[in-house]
Design an enzyme around this catalytic site. Structure first.
Site, PDB file in Angstrom:
ATOM      1  N   ASN A  41      34.982  49.478 -39.134  1.00 60.06           N
ATOM      2  CA  ASN A  41      34.996  50.305 -37.928  1.00 60.06           C
ATOM      3  C   ASN A  41      36.315  50.147 -37.161  1.00 60.06           C
ATOM      4  OD1 ASN A  41      33.417  52.031 -35.991  1.00 60.06           O
ATOM      5  ND2 ASN A  41      33.901  50.334 -34.631  1.00 60.06           N
ATOM      6  N   SER A  79      37.364  34.758 -34.723  1.00 59.06           N
ATOM      7  CA  SER A  79      36.160  35.426 -35.253  1.00 59.06           C
ATOM      8  C   SER A  79      36.637  36.631 -36.054  1.00 59.06           C
ATOM      9  CB  SER A  79      35.261  35.906 -34.106  1.00 59.06           C
ATOM     10  OG  SER A  79      35.876  37.000 -33.435  1.00 59.06           O
ATOM     11  N   TYR A  89      35.770  39.646 -35.447  1.00 58.61           N
ATOM     12  CA  TYR A  89      36.166  40.638 -34.421  1.00 58.61           C
ATOM     13  C   TYR A  89      37.607  40.407 -33.964  1.00 58.61           C
ATOM     14  CZ  TYR A  89      37.297  41.921 -29.715  1.00 58.61           C
ATOM     15  OH  TYR A  89      37.999  42.359 -28.614  1.00 58.61           O
ATOM     16  N   HIS A  90      37.918  39.160 -33.570  1.00 54.97           N
ATOM     17  CA  HIS A  90      39.277  38.905 -33.072  1.00 54.97           C
ATOM     18  C   HIS A  90      40.312  39.166 -34.171  1.00 54.97           C
ATOM     19  CE1 HIS A  90      37.088  36.558 -29.854  1.00 54.97           C
ATOM     20  NE2 HIS A  90      38.038  37.095 -29.117  1.00 54.97           N
ATOM     21  N   THR A 112      43.081  42.032 -27.206  1.00 57.22           N
ATOM     22  CA  THR A 112      42.403  40.857 -26.661  1.00 57.22           C
ATOM     23  C   THR A 112      43.348  39.666 -26.558  1.00 57.22           C
ATOM     24  OG1 THR A 112      40.626  39.275 -27.070  1.00 57.22           O
ATOM     25  CG2 THR A 112      41.585  40.269 -29.006  1.00 57.22           C
ATOM     26  N   LYS A 119      41.579  42.640 -34.285  1.00 54.93           N
ATOM     27  CA  LYS A 119      42.566  42.962 -33.243  1.00 54.93           C
ATOM     28  C   LYS A 119      43.966  42.534 -33.682  1.00 54.93           C
ATOM     29  CE  LYS A 119      39.803  44.720 -30.111  1.00 54.93           C
ATOM     30  NZ  LYS A 119      39.947  46.007 -29.428  1.00 54.93           N
ATOM     31  N   ARG A 124      27.487  51.688 -29.710  1.00 59.16           N
ATOM     32  CA  ARG A 124      27.079  50.573 -28.844  1.00 59.16           C
ATOM     33  C   ARG A 124      25.615  50.723 -28.419  1.00 59.16           C
ATOM     34  NH1 ARG A 124      25.211  47.145 -27.426  1.00 59.16           N
ATOM     35  NH2 ARG A 124      25.583  45.629 -25.771  1.00 59.16           N
ATOM     36  N   CYS A 150      33.815  49.119 -20.676  1.00 58.14           N
ATOM     37  CA  CYS A 150      35.136  49.325 -20.054  1.00 58.14           C
ATOM     38  C   CYS A 150      35.495  50.809 -20.004  1.00 58.14           C
ATOM     39  CB  CYS A 150      36.239  48.605 -20.835  1.00 58.14           C
ATOM     40  SG  CYS A 150      36.085  46.824 -20.915  1.00 58.14           S
ATOM     41  N   VAL A 203      26.046  26.485 -21.164  1.00 61.47           N
ATOM     42  CA  VAL A 203      27.440  26.111 -21.465  1.00 61.47           C
ATOM     43  C   VAL A 203      27.501  25.616 -22.902  1.00 61.47           C
ATOM     44  CG1 VAL A 203      29.282  24.494 -20.867  1.00 61.47           C
ATOM     45  CG2 VAL A 203      27.865  25.509 -19.066  1.00 61.47           C
TER      46      VAL A 203
HETATM   47  P1  NAD Z   1      31.669  48.522 -25.631  1.00 58.66           P
HETATM   48  O1  NAD Z   1      31.035  48.197 -26.935  1.00 58.66           O
HETATM   49  O2  NAD Z   1      30.815  48.542 -24.405  1.00 58.66           O
HETATM   50  O3  NAD Z   1      32.381  49.959 -25.725  1.00 58.66           O
HETATM   51  C1  NAD Z   1      32.990  50.455 -26.891  1.00 58.66           C
HETATM   52  C2  NAD Z   1      32.619  51.941 -26.998  1.00 58.66           C
HETATM   53  O4  NAD Z   1      33.246  52.471 -28.171  1.00 58.66           O
HETATM   54  C3  NAD Z   1      31.111  52.134 -27.162  1.00 58.66           C
HETATM   55  O5  NAD Z   1      30.657  53.137 -26.287  1.00 58.66           O
HETATM   56  C4  NAD Z   1      30.948  52.539 -28.625  1.00 58.66           C
HETATM   57  O6  NAD Z   1      29.834  53.393 -28.829  1.00 58.66           O
HETATM   58  C5  NAD Z   1      32.295  53.215 -28.908  1.00 58.66           C
HETATM   59  N1  NAD Z   1      32.720  53.162 -30.314  1.00 58.66           N
HETATM   60  C6  NAD Z   1      32.836  52.049 -31.102  1.00 58.66           C
HETATM   61  N2  NAD Z   1      33.255  52.406 -32.332  1.00 58.66           N
HETATM   62  C7  NAD Z   1      33.423  53.756 -32.309  1.00 58.66           C
HETATM   63  C8  NAD Z   1      33.827  54.702 -33.280  1.00 58.66           C
HETATM   64  N3  NAD Z   1      34.140  54.331 -34.528  1.00 58.66           N
HETATM   65  N4  NAD Z   1      33.892  56.013 -32.933  1.00 58.66           N
HETATM   66  C9  NAD Z   1      33.564  56.407 -31.671  1.00 58.66           C
HETATM   67  N5  NAD Z   1      33.170  55.559 -30.707  1.00 58.66           N
HETATM   68  C10 NAD Z   1      33.094  54.242 -31.033  1.00 58.66           C
HETATM   69  O7  NAD Z   1      32.907  47.539 -25.450  1.00 58.66           O
HETATM   70  P2  NAD Z   1      33.806  47.264 -24.150  1.00 58.66           P
HETATM   71  O8  NAD Z   1      33.389  45.980 -23.577  1.00 58.66           O
HETATM   72  O9  NAD Z   1      33.873  48.482 -23.316  1.00 58.66           O
HETATM   73  O10 NAD Z   1      35.205  47.030 -24.852  1.00 58.66           O
HETATM   74  C11 NAD Z   1      36.104  48.119 -25.040  1.00 58.66           C
HETATM   75  C12 NAD Z   1      37.388  47.606 -25.698  1.00 58.66           C
HETATM   76  O11 NAD Z   1      37.981  46.618 -24.864  1.00 58.66           O
HETATM   77  C13 NAD Z   1      37.117  46.945 -27.043  1.00 58.66           C
HETATM   78  O12 NAD Z   1      38.079  47.359 -27.983  1.00 58.66           O
HETATM   79  C14 NAD Z   1      37.242  45.472 -26.763  1.00 58.66           C
HETATM   80  O13 NAD Z   1      37.737  44.804 -27.882  1.00 58.66           O
HETATM   81  C15 NAD Z   1      38.208  45.435 -25.594  1.00 58.66           C
HETATM   82  N6  NAD Z   1      37.966  44.254 -24.739  1.00 58.66           N
HETATM   83  C16 NAD Z   1      36.762  44.075 -24.104  1.00 58.66           C
HETATM   84  C17 NAD Z   1      36.569  42.927 -23.321  1.00 58.66           C
HETATM   85  C18 NAD Z   1      35.260  42.636 -22.625  1.00 58.66           C
HETATM   86  O14 NAD Z   1      35.108  41.531 -22.067  1.00 58.66           O
HETATM   87  N7  NAD Z   1      34.308  43.554 -22.600  1.00 58.66           N
HETATM   88  C19 NAD Z   1      37.615  41.999 -23.184  1.00 58.66           C
HETATM   89  C20 NAD Z   1      38.807  42.214 -23.853  1.00 58.66           C
HETATM   90  C21 NAD Z   1      38.976  43.353 -24.630  1.00 58.66           C
HETATM   91  N1  USQ Z   2      30.138  30.760 -24.022  1.00 59.21           N
HETATM   92  C1  USQ Z   2      29.351  29.787 -23.396  1.00 59.21           C
HETATM   93  N2  USQ Z   2      28.089  30.130 -23.025  1.00 59.21           N
HETATM   94  C2  USQ Z   2      27.575  31.376 -23.220  1.00 59.21           C
HETATM   95  C3  USQ Z   2      28.388  32.360 -23.855  1.00 59.21           C
HETATM   96  C4  USQ Z   2      29.662  32.010 -24.234  1.00 59.21           C
HETATM   97  O1  USQ Z   2      29.766  28.663 -23.179  1.00 59.21           O
HETATM   98  O2  USQ Z   2      26.426  31.604 -22.856  1.00 59.21           O
HETATM   99  C5  USQ Z   2      31.516  30.409 -24.421  1.00 59.21           C
HETATM  100  C6  USQ Z   2      31.890  30.736 -25.862  1.00 59.21           C
HETATM  101  O3  USQ Z   2      31.529  29.706 -26.756  1.00 59.21           O
HETATM  102  C7  USQ Z   2      33.405  30.915 -25.723  1.00 59.21           C
HETATM  103  C8  USQ Z   2      33.584  31.499 -24.327  1.00 59.21           C
HETATM  104  O4  USQ Z   2      32.373  31.201 -23.626  1.00 59.21           O
HETATM  105  O5  USQ Z   2      34.030  29.665 -25.728  1.00 59.21           O
HETATM  106  C9  USQ Z   2      33.842  32.989 -24.289  1.00 59.21           C
HETATM  107  O6  USQ Z   2      32.790  33.687 -24.941  1.00 59.21           O
HETATM  108  P1  USQ Z   2      32.480  35.198 -24.545  1.00 59.21           P
HETATM  109  O7  USQ Z   2      31.343  35.676 -25.354  1.00 59.21           O
HETATM  110  O8  USQ Z   2      32.424  35.351 -23.071  1.00 59.21           O
HETATM  111  O9  USQ Z   2      33.865  35.940 -24.970  1.00 59.21           O
HETATM  112  P2  USQ Z   2      34.507  36.260 -26.385  1.00 59.21           P
HETATM  113  O10 USQ Z   2      33.582  36.001 -27.519  1.00 59.21           O
HETATM  114  O11 USQ Z   2      35.836  35.584 -26.431  1.00 59.21           O
HETATM  115  O12 USQ Z   2      34.721  37.824 -26.322  1.00 59.21           O
HETATM  116  C10 USQ Z   2      34.910  38.554 -25.099  1.00 59.21           C
HETATM  117  C11 USQ Z   2      34.719  40.027 -25.421  1.00 59.21           C
HETATM  118  C12 USQ Z   2      35.793  40.466 -26.407  1.00 59.21           C
HETATM  119  C13 USQ Z   2      37.158  40.135 -25.843  1.00 59.21           C
HETATM  120  C14 USQ Z   2      37.282  38.658 -25.481  1.00 59.21           C
HETATM  121  C15 USQ Z   2      38.554  38.353 -24.709  1.00 59.21           C
HETATM  122  O13 USQ Z   2      33.416  40.257 -25.962  1.00 59.21           O
HETATM  123  O14 USQ Z   2      35.676  41.862 -26.639  1.00 59.21           O
HETATM  124  O15 USQ Z   2      38.169  40.461 -26.768  1.00 59.21           O
HETATM  125  O16 USQ Z   2      36.191  38.312 -24.588  1.00 59.21           O
HETATM  126  S1  USQ Z   2      39.175  36.737 -25.039  1.00 59.21           S
HETATM  127  O17 USQ Z   2      38.063  35.767 -24.882  1.00 59.21           O
HETATM  128  O18 USQ Z   2      40.220  36.479 -24.090  1.00 59.21           O
HETATM  129  O19 USQ Z   2      39.618  36.714 -26.408  1.00 59.21           O
END
Ligand code: NAD
Ligand code: USQ
Length: 391
Positions: free
Chosen positions: A119, A187, A189-190, A145, A193, A35, A12, A262
């Site tokens: 972290n 999780s 992770y969640h 999230t 947040k 990452r 992102c 799925v």
């Molecule tokens: P990503 O892992 O691709 O990017 C995160 C970046 O932060 C990486 O480049 C990593 O190297 C850097 N980073 C992590 N810890 C660090 C630290 N301590 N110091 C410096 N750099 C650090 O993840 P993303 O998908 O780009 O997600 C970015 C943010 O958006 C996250 O906080 C995630 O929770 C949130 N988010 C992502 C999604 C999704 O679907 N990808 C959905 C909802 C929320």
């Molecule tokens: N899932 C499947 N098949 C797959 C992978 C996942 O059915 O091959 C299911 C999972 O069990 C879950 C759903 O799809 O029910 C979502 O999983 P996901 O890995 O797409 O998303 P999630 O673990 O929730 O995490 C992602 C991002 C995270 C962000 C979150 C937003 O990695 O950073 O915070 O989406 S949310 O889901 O709205 O909380």
């Protein structure tokens, strides 16, 4: 506006850095490449061939995008580098993406749980403490999230962060208040947040730090207009069992003829947003900051909700892919309804990319084009957090 992007090398963060630079902001990236290191640990890599950050920044300059600064350090550890950077650059705003963001990765082992908590919590806390110590009025825009709410809403639309409650006092009268919507993370992770939310609430109350917390759904898609300008600018596309998110995984699986994985019945409903909308939402949040003294602003950054089985059927209809209902490795509700209020970003002008608009081009332009880079062995989800799978 001068903006620091923490985590600006990520999925992102990179397209957001380019988008903000393209619309005229002075952008500086901070990243520690954790990452990219996780890819090495997991022996997995982005489906798309991402360039080293130095190459990305040179390419952006060469296509006329301009200068983006880069500072390599760990936001969760290198507090004095962060404070020094704030004092040198005196930014108007900081976008905070720098967290470990994969739920399956956070549940792999006690090491991964502790790493994710250390972290994410320290990155957020260091940022807030450094802003206060710097004495500057810097607007923090954080990527949170939808998962902080949990996904079961008993038929009620999830409000944007706050819940109006009515409590009965001892004398029988009623008191009304607004509280943070109760958290229900699924999780480690969640859970981090939800801890971030409390840190923001405290620093906002105590020090009047201005914060916008974007409760984002699952991001799908890969490219934005800026990352498409040169192949060296291409965004990452994760498909492995830890970092790949569901819809992008389905798209890649369809492209290589792998039955769509799925989990369970696919009755889980989740919120989604395209990466092109992510970058616009961050811009909208930055350009419409909270006033001094305003409580933490929370926007639900999502545009559509879908049941996973319906998504799988949609991808199958478009591509002919088979659907495979696999045992769910996660401890989560088999089915849920999800209705979400997202008016605030729409009111600021967000015009969403819909699934129907973008799915097919994502399959052909990205998933099929780079399918030769896919390692099929990395597709299954091997991180188990059901009781039977607990380490
Ligand atoms: P990503 O892992 O691709 O990017 C995160 C970046 O932060 C990486 O480049 C990593 O190297 C850097 N980073 C992590 N810890 C660090 C630290 N301590 N110091 C410096 N750099 C650090 O993840 P993303 O998908 O780009 O997600 C970015 C943010 O958006 C996250 O906080 C995630 O929770 C949130 N988010 C992502 C999604 C999704 O679907 N990808 C959905 C909802 C929320
Ligand atoms: N899932 C499947 N098949 C797959 C992978 C996942 O059915 O091959 C299911 C999972 O069990 C879950 C759903 O799809 O029910 C979502 O999983 P996901 O890995 O797409 O998303 P999630 O673990 O929730 O995490 C992602 C991002 C995270 C962000 C979150 C937003 O990695 O950073 O915070 O989406 S949310 O889901 O709205 O909380």
């Amino acid at each position: 506006m001068r903006v620091i992007i923490l985590g600006g090398d990520g999925f992102c963060g990179w397209p957001t850095a380019l988008h903000l630079s393209a619309v005229g902001h002075d952008v500086h990236i901070v990243d520690n490449f954790s990452r990219r290191h996780a890819d090495i640990e997991l022996e997995a890599s982005s489906l798309t061939p991402i360039s080293p950050l130095g190459t990305r920044l040179t390419a952006w300059r060469e296509v006329g995008g301009g200068e983006i600064g880069f500072h390599r350090f760990d936001v969760a550890v290198d507090y004095y580098q962060l404070l020094g950077l704030l004092n040198d650059l005196r930014p108007d705003a900081i976008v905070h993406f720098a967290e470990q963001r994969a739920a399956p990765y956070s549940m792999k082992s006690s090491y991964h749980k502790r790493y994710t908590v250390n972290n994410n919590t320290n990155a957020t806390h260091n940022l807030l403490a450094a802003i206060v110590e710097s004495g500057q009025d810097i607007h923090v825009t954080h990527l949170g999230t939808m998962g902080v709410y949990g996904y079961g809403t008993a038929g009620v639309k999830i409000p944007e962060g706050y819940l109006r409650v009515r409590m009965e006092a001892e004398d029988g009268t009623h008191v009304e208040s607004e509280i943070l919507y109760p958290t229900n993370p699924g999780s480690v992770y969640h859970t981090t947040k939800t801890l971030d939310q409390l840190l923001f609430a405290f620093y906002n109350k105590n020090d009047e730090v201005r914060v916008t917390d974007l409760h984002q759904g699952i991001v799908w898609g890969t490219q934005t207009p800026e990352t498409s300008r040169d192949e060296r600018l291409i965004n990452r596309f994760d498909y492995d069992g830890d970092y790949g998110t569901v819809l992008n995984r389905f798209l890649m699986q369809a492209a290589i003829g792998y039955p769509l994985t799925v989990h369970g019945t696919g009755g889980q409903t989740r919120a989604f947003i395209h990466i092109r909308d992510t970058v616009r939402c961050v811009q909208l949040a930055l350009e419409n900051p909270p006033r001094g003294g305003e409580r933490v602003r929370i926007f639900n950054q999502m545009t559509e909700t879908h049941r996973l089985i319906d998504l799988a059927k949609l991808v199958s209809r478009l591509t002919g892919a088979e659907i495979n209902l696999v045992d769910n490795p996660r401890n989560e509700a088999a089915e849920n309804d999800l209705r979400v209020d997202n008016r605030r970003l729409l009111d600021l002008g967000l015009d969403p990319v819909t699934l129907e608009d973008g799915l097919l081009s994502e399959v052909t332009d990205i998933a099929q084009k780079y399918s030769y880079r896919c390692d099929r062995d990395k597709i299954p989800c091997r991180s188990l957090w059901t009781r039977r799978g607990r380490a």
